[in-house]
Scaffold this motif. Structure first.
Motif, PDB file in Angstrom:
ATOM      1  N   HIS A   1     -66.619 -57.448 -24.412  1.00  0.00           N
ATOM      2  CA  HIS A   1     -66.348 -57.648 -22.997  1.00  0.00           C
ATOM      3  C   HIS A   1     -64.872 -57.850 -22.671  1.00  0.00           C
ATOM      4  O   HIS A   1     -64.433 -57.614 -21.554  1.00  0.00           O
ATOM      5  CB  HIS A   1     -67.147 -58.854 -22.473  1.00  0.00           C
ATOM      6  N   ARG A   2     -64.110 -58.294 -23.638  1.00  0.00           N
ATOM      7  CA  ARG A   2     -62.685 -58.554 -23.438  1.00  0.00           C
ATOM      8  C   ARG A   2     -61.902 -57.954 -24.595  1.00  0.00           C
ATOM      9  O   ARG A   2     -62.479 -57.386 -25.526  1.00  0.00           O
ATOM     10  CB  ARG A   2     -62.413 -60.065 -23.344  1.00  0.00           C
ATOM     11  N   SER A   3     -60.591 -58.140 -24.559  1.00  0.00           N
ATOM     12  CA  SER A   3     -59.779 -57.722 -25.702  1.00  0.00           C
ATOM     13  C   SER A   3     -60.162 -58.560 -26.917  1.00  0.00           C
ATOM     14  O   SER A   3     -60.307 -59.786 -26.818  1.00  0.00           O
ATOM     15  CB  SER A   3     -58.284 -57.913 -25.401  1.00  0.00           C
ATOM     16  N   ALA A   4     -60.344 -57.911 -28.051  1.00  0.00           N
ATOM     17  CA  ALA A   4     -60.683 -58.650 -29.265  1.00  0.00           C
ATOM     18  C   ALA A   4     -59.521 -59.544 -29.665  1.00  0.00           C
ATOM     19  O   ALA A   4     -58.354 -59.125 -29.614  1.00  0.00           O
ATOM     20  CB  ALA A   4     -61.005 -57.683 -30.394  1.00  0.00           C
ATOM     21  N   PRO A   5     -59.794 -60.783 -30.058  1.00  0.00           N
ATOM     22  CA  PRO A   5     -58.716 -61.661 -30.526  1.00  0.00           C
ATOM     23  C   PRO A   5     -57.976 -61.053 -31.713  1.00  0.00           C
ATOM     24  O   PRO A   5     -58.562 -60.349 -32.539  1.00  0.00           O
ATOM     25  CB  PRO A   5     -59.458 -62.934 -30.940  1.00  0.00           C
ATOM     26  N   THR A   6     -56.685 -61.321 -31.771  1.00  0.00           N
ATOM     27  CA  THR A   6     -55.852 -60.863 -32.877  1.00  0.00           C
ATOM     28  C   THR A   6     -55.690 -61.992 -33.883  1.00  0.00           C
ATOM     29  O   THR A   6     -55.306 -63.107 -33.522  1.00  0.00           O
ATOM     30  CB  THR A   6     -54.460 -60.427 -32.385  1.00  0.00           C
ATOM     31  N   VAL A   7     -55.995 -61.705 -35.136  1.00  0.00           N
ATOM     32  CA  VAL A   7     -55.888 -62.717 -36.195  1.00  0.00           C
ATOM     33  C   VAL A   7     -54.542 -62.585 -36.891  1.00  0.00           C
ATOM     34  O   VAL A   7     -54.170 -61.508 -37.355  1.00  0.00           O
ATOM     35  CB  VAL A   7     -57.024 -62.582 -37.222  1.00  0.00           C
ATOM     36  N   PHE A   8     -53.818 -63.693 -36.954  1.00  0.00           N
ATOM     37  CA  PHE A   8     -52.566 -63.794 -37.697  1.00  0.00           C
ATOM     38  C   PHE A   8     -52.785 -64.719 -38.888  1.00  0.00           C
ATOM     39  O   PHE A   8     -53.537 -65.689 -38.806  1.00  0.00           O
ATOM     40  CB  PHE A   8     -51.443 -64.358 -36.822  1.00  0.00           C
ATOM     41  N   THR A   9     -52.103 -64.424 -39.992  1.00  0.00           N
ATOM     42  CA  THR A   9     -52.217 -65.272 -41.163  1.00  0.00           C
ATOM     43  C   THR A   9     -50.916 -65.250 -41.941  1.00  0.00           C
ATOM     44  O   THR A   9     -49.963 -64.541 -41.573  1.00  0.00           O
ATOM     45  CB  THR A   9     -53.396 -64.808 -42.060  1.00  0.00           C
ATOM     46  N   CYS A  10     -50.849 -66.036 -43.008  1.00  0.00           N
ATOM     47  CA  CYS A  10     -49.685 -66.014 -43.899  1.00  0.00           C
ATOM     48  C   CYS A  10     -50.181 -66.149 -45.335  1.00  0.00           C
ATOM     49  O   CYS A  10     -51.244 -66.726 -45.595  1.00  0.00           O
ATOM     50  CB  CYS A  10     -48.703 -67.140 -43.568  1.00  0.00           C
TER      51      CYS A  10
ATOM     52  N   TRP B   1     -67.063 -68.834 -27.233  1.00  0.00           N
ATOM     53  CA  TRP B   1     -66.148 -69.805 -26.614  1.00  0.00           C
ATOM     54  C   TRP B   1     -65.142 -69.096 -25.710  1.00  0.00           C
ATOM     55  O   TRP B   1     -64.847 -69.573 -24.605  1.00  0.00           O
ATOM     56  CB  TRP B   1     -65.442 -70.591 -27.717  1.00  0.00           C
ATOM     57  N   GLN B   2     -64.626 -67.955 -26.167  1.00  0.00           N
ATOM     58  CA  GLN B   2     -63.690 -67.169 -25.366  1.00  0.00           C
ATOM     59  C   GLN B   2     -64.345 -66.746 -24.052  1.00  0.00           C
ATOM     60  O   GLN B   2     -63.728 -66.835 -22.971  1.00  0.00           O
ATOM     61  CB  GLN B   2     -63.233 -65.940 -26.155  1.00  0.00           C
ATOM     62  N   GLU B   3     -65.592 -66.308 -24.119  1.00  0.00           N
ATOM     63  CA  GLU B   3     -66.322 -65.883 -22.923  1.00  0.00           C
ATOM     64  C   GLU B   3     -66.557 -67.059 -21.978  1.00  0.00           C
ATOM     65  O   GLU B   3     -66.328 -66.967 -20.772  1.00  0.00           O
ATOM     66  CB  GLU B   3     -67.673 -65.265 -23.326  1.00  0.00           C
ATOM     67  N   GLU B   4     -67.035 -68.170 -22.536  1.00  0.00           N
ATOM     68  CA  GLU B   4     -67.362 -69.348 -21.724  1.00  0.00           C
ATOM     69  C   GLU B   4     -66.151 -69.896 -20.989  1.00  0.00           C
ATOM     70  O   GLU B   4     -66.273 -70.449 -19.890  1.00  0.00           O
ATOM     71  CB  GLU B   4     -67.970 -70.435 -22.608  1.00  0.00           C
ATOM     72  N   ASN B   5     -64.972 -69.727 -21.578  1.00  0.00           N
ATOM     73  CA  ASN B   5     -63.757 -70.290 -20.987  1.00  0.00           C
ATOM     74  C   ASN B   5     -62.915 -69.251 -20.262  1.00  0.00           C
ATOM     75  O   ASN B   5     -61.806 -69.568 -19.799  1.00  0.00           O
ATOM     76  CB  ASN B   5     -62.931 -70.981 -22.074  1.00  0.00           C
ATOM     77  N   GLY B   6     -63.419 -68.027 -20.166  1.00  0.00           N
ATOM     78  CA  GLY B   6     -62.719 -66.990 -19.408  1.00  0.00           C
ATOM     79  C   GLY B   6     -61.345 -66.659 -19.952  1.00  0.00           C
ATOM     80  O   GLY B   6     -60.421 -66.357 -19.183  1.00  0.00           O
ATOM     81  N   ILE B   7     -61.195 -66.697 -21.280  1.00  0.00           N
ATOM     82  CA  ILE B   7     -59.905 -66.402 -21.899  1.00  0.00           C
ATOM     83  C   ILE B   7     -59.831 -64.899 -22.167  1.00  0.00           C
ATOM     84  O   ILE B   7     -60.554 -64.372 -23.004  1.00  0.00           O
ATOM     85  CB  ILE B   7     -59.729 -67.207 -23.200  1.00  0.00           C
ATOM     86  N   GLU B   8     -58.979 -64.207 -21.423  1.00  0.00           N
ATOM     87  CA  GLU B   8     -58.915 -62.752 -21.515  1.00  0.00           C
ATOM     88  C   GLU B   8     -58.368 -62.272 -22.856  1.00  0.00           C
ATOM     89  O   GLU B   8     -58.881 -61.338 -23.459  1.00  0.00           O
ATOM     90  CB  GLU B   8     -58.058 -62.188 -20.374  1.00  0.00           C
TER      91      GLU B   8
ATOM     92  N   PRO C   1     -52.878 -67.512 -25.402  1.00  0.00           N
ATOM     93  CA  PRO C   1     -53.535 -68.719 -25.912  1.00  0.00           C
ATOM     94  C   PRO C   1     -53.801 -68.574 -27.410  1.00  0.00           C
ATOM     95  O   PRO C   1     -54.214 -67.508 -27.870  1.00  0.00           O
ATOM     96  CB  PRO C   1     -54.848 -68.769 -25.117  1.00  0.00           C
ATOM     97  N   THR C   2     -53.544 -69.646 -28.152  1.00  0.00           N
ATOM     98  CA  THR C   2     -53.603 -69.570 -29.607  1.00  0.00           C
ATOM     99  C   THR C   2     -54.588 -70.580 -30.169  1.00  0.00           C
ATOM    100  O   THR C   2     -54.541 -71.766 -29.831  1.00  0.00           O
ATOM    101  CB  THR C   2     -52.210 -69.803 -30.216  1.00  0.00           C
ATOM    102  N   LEU C   3     -55.467 -70.095 -31.036  1.00  0.00           N
ATOM    103  CA  LEU C   3     -56.480 -70.918 -31.694  1.00  0.00           C
ATOM    104  C   LEU C   3     -56.146 -71.024 -33.176  1.00  0.00           C
ATOM    105  O   LEU C   3     -56.059 -70.013 -33.873  1.00  0.00           O
ATOM    106  CB  LEU C   3     -57.863 -70.283 -31.508  1.00  0.00           C
ATOM    107  N   TYR C   4     -55.950 -72.252 -33.646  1.00  0.00           N
ATOM    108  CA  TYR C   4     -55.711 -72.501 -35.068  1.00  0.00           C
ATOM    109  C   TYR C   4     -57.028 -72.957 -35.691  1.00  0.00           C
ATOM    110  O   TYR C   4     -57.723 -73.818 -35.147  1.00  0.00           O
ATOM    111  CB  TYR C   4     -54.650 -73.585 -35.253  1.00  0.00           C
ATOM    112  N   ILE C   5     -57.369 -72.385 -36.826  1.00  0.00           N
ATOM    113  CA  ILE C   5     -58.621 -72.741 -37.478  1.00  0.00           C
ATOM    114  C   ILE C   5     -58.365 -73.750 -38.593  1.00  0.00           C
ATOM    115  O   ILE C   5     -57.660 -73.457 -39.561  1.00  0.00           O
ATOM    116  CB  ILE C   5     -59.338 -71.497 -38.034  1.00  0.00           C
ATOM    117  N   HIS C   6     -58.925 -74.941 -38.429  1.00  0.00           N
ATOM    118  CA  HIS C   6     -58.847 -75.973 -39.466  1.00  0.00           C
ATOM    119  C   HIS C   6     -59.918 -75.653 -40.500  1.00  0.00           C
ATOM    120  O   HIS C   6     -61.112 -75.744 -40.227  1.00  0.00           O
ATOM    121  CB  HIS C   6     -59.094 -77.348 -38.849  1.00  0.00           C
ATOM    122  N   GLN C   7     -59.485 -75.295 -41.719  1.00  0.00           N
ATOM    123  CA  GLN C   7     -60.411 -74.823 -42.737  1.00  0.00           C
ATOM    124  C   GLN C   7     -60.840 -75.888 -43.733  1.00  0.00           C
ATOM    125  O   GLN C   7     -61.370 -75.575 -44.805  1.00  0.00           O
ATOM    126  CB  GLN C   7     -59.781 -73.640 -43.489  1.00  0.00           C
ATOM    127  N   GLY C   8     -60.634 -77.152 -43.378  1.00  0.00           N
ATOM    128  CA  GLY C   8     -61.074 -78.225 -44.262  1.00  0.00           C
ATOM    129  C   GLY C   8     -60.144 -78.395 -45.447  1.00  0.00           C
ATOM    130  O   GLY C   8     -58.938 -78.213 -45.349  1.00  0.00           O
TER     131      GLY C   8
END
Length: 302
Positions: free
Chosen positions: A182-191, A148-155, A270-277
């Motif tokens: 191909h790009r910077s790896a996304p950084t995962v934040f959690t609590c 998805w990151q690649e398809e949307n050109g999110i660096e 850009p921030t992606l929140y994961i809905h974990q059900g």
């Protein structure tokens, strides 16, 4: 056999004047979704000709308990689950994850020690799915995000999800780093929702010794006790539904969103929140919140 390999959608949402992307893992499948579907995907997709029973343990309203009951039902296995106690009200009025698991054939053992499996026909699952096999399904999640990151050109991309055992966050960060070439790896934040930061870090090390694969842990100033009914949690849960139209779970997501909003530096990318059900658990949590906080606007209306 049930196919949960389809990509979950990613929506664009706005909340409290911030724009987010939302990974809808809650929509993977009506009965087998969220982070538990990812964690247990290995046991769904691979052959286990000798296995006839799953044994696990945890709380009586655990999301993992319900998901394991679904898995066992789909595979034609027995499912035994061990708990310290079951509240009398829950025994007399089964609902939420507890009722769903019982309907799926779960055999529950209360107040008994968890047996050490010695039979090769038994599949033993750690509490919350905290084990190496969870990486199998979470790697698929990581690849979906990379694609998805690649398809949307999110660096550059930040990813956030609240943690119980930290298994999903840990394996997600690891596989985002390994998989994104191909790009910077996304950084995962959690609590940390269940214990404190030290507990969460300990869980990370049990699964992965290399700290470069560990997610970044964010905190709130005020200490949080897991399962306690906080006014702030209920208020933000109501706001989320009112502003986004999406139903989140009441146990993890309120603390997750409160923590994320308290760290505006995350939004610099850009921030992606994961809905974990986990929304089935709301059947037990929501009435408790409604009784305690009747004065909150919107309480009882959703």
């Amino acid at each position: 056999m049930l196919d949960v390999t389809k990509h979950s959608p990613i929506d664009s949402i706005s909340f409290e004047c911030h724009s987010f992307y939302l990974k809808r893992d809650d929509l993977l499948h009506p009965d087998f979704s969220g982070n538990k579907a990812r964690k247990f995907h290995y046991f769904l997709k691979n052959d286990f000709p000798d296995i006839t029973k799953i044994i696990s343990y945890g709380s009586a309203q655990s999301n993992a308990m319900y998901s394991l009951s679904v898995l066992a039902k789909m595979r034609g296995w027995e499912f035994e689950y061990y708990v310290d106690h079951v509240a009398e009200y829950l025994k007399e009025n089964p609902h939420g994850n507890y009722a769903g698991a019982l309907e799926n054939g779960m055999q529950i053992h209360v107040g008994r020690g968890v047996p050490t499996p010695t039979n090769q026909n038994i599949l033993f699952i750690e509490e919350g799915g905290r084990q190496k096999e969870a990486e199998y399904g979470i790697k698929i999640l990581a690849q979906e995000i990379i694609d998805w990151q690649e398809e949307n050109g999110i660096e550059e991309l930040n990813v956030f999800l609240p943690s119980g055992t930290g298994t999903t966050a840990l394996f997600l960060q690891k596989n985002l780093i390994i998989g994104q070439t191909h790009r910077s790896a996304p950084t995962v934040f959690t609590c940390a929702c269940v214990g404190d930061n030290a507990y969460l870090k300990k869980q990370f090390f049990e699964l992965e010794e290399d700290e470069k694969y560990h997610p970044h842990i964010l905190t709130l100033e005020k200490k949080h006790h897991f399962g306690k009914l906080y006014r702030d949690n209920y208020e933000i849960w109501l706001k989320l539904q009112q502003q986004t139209g999406v139903v989140f779970d009441l146990l993890y997501d309120p603390l997750g969103w409160r923590t994320l909003l308290a760290h505006p530096e995350v939004f610099e990318k850009p921030t992606l929140y994961i809905h974990q059900g986990g929304v089935l658990g709301n059947e037990s949590m929501l009435p408790r919140y409604e009784r305690k906080y009747k004065d909150i606007e919107g309480s009882g209306d959703l």
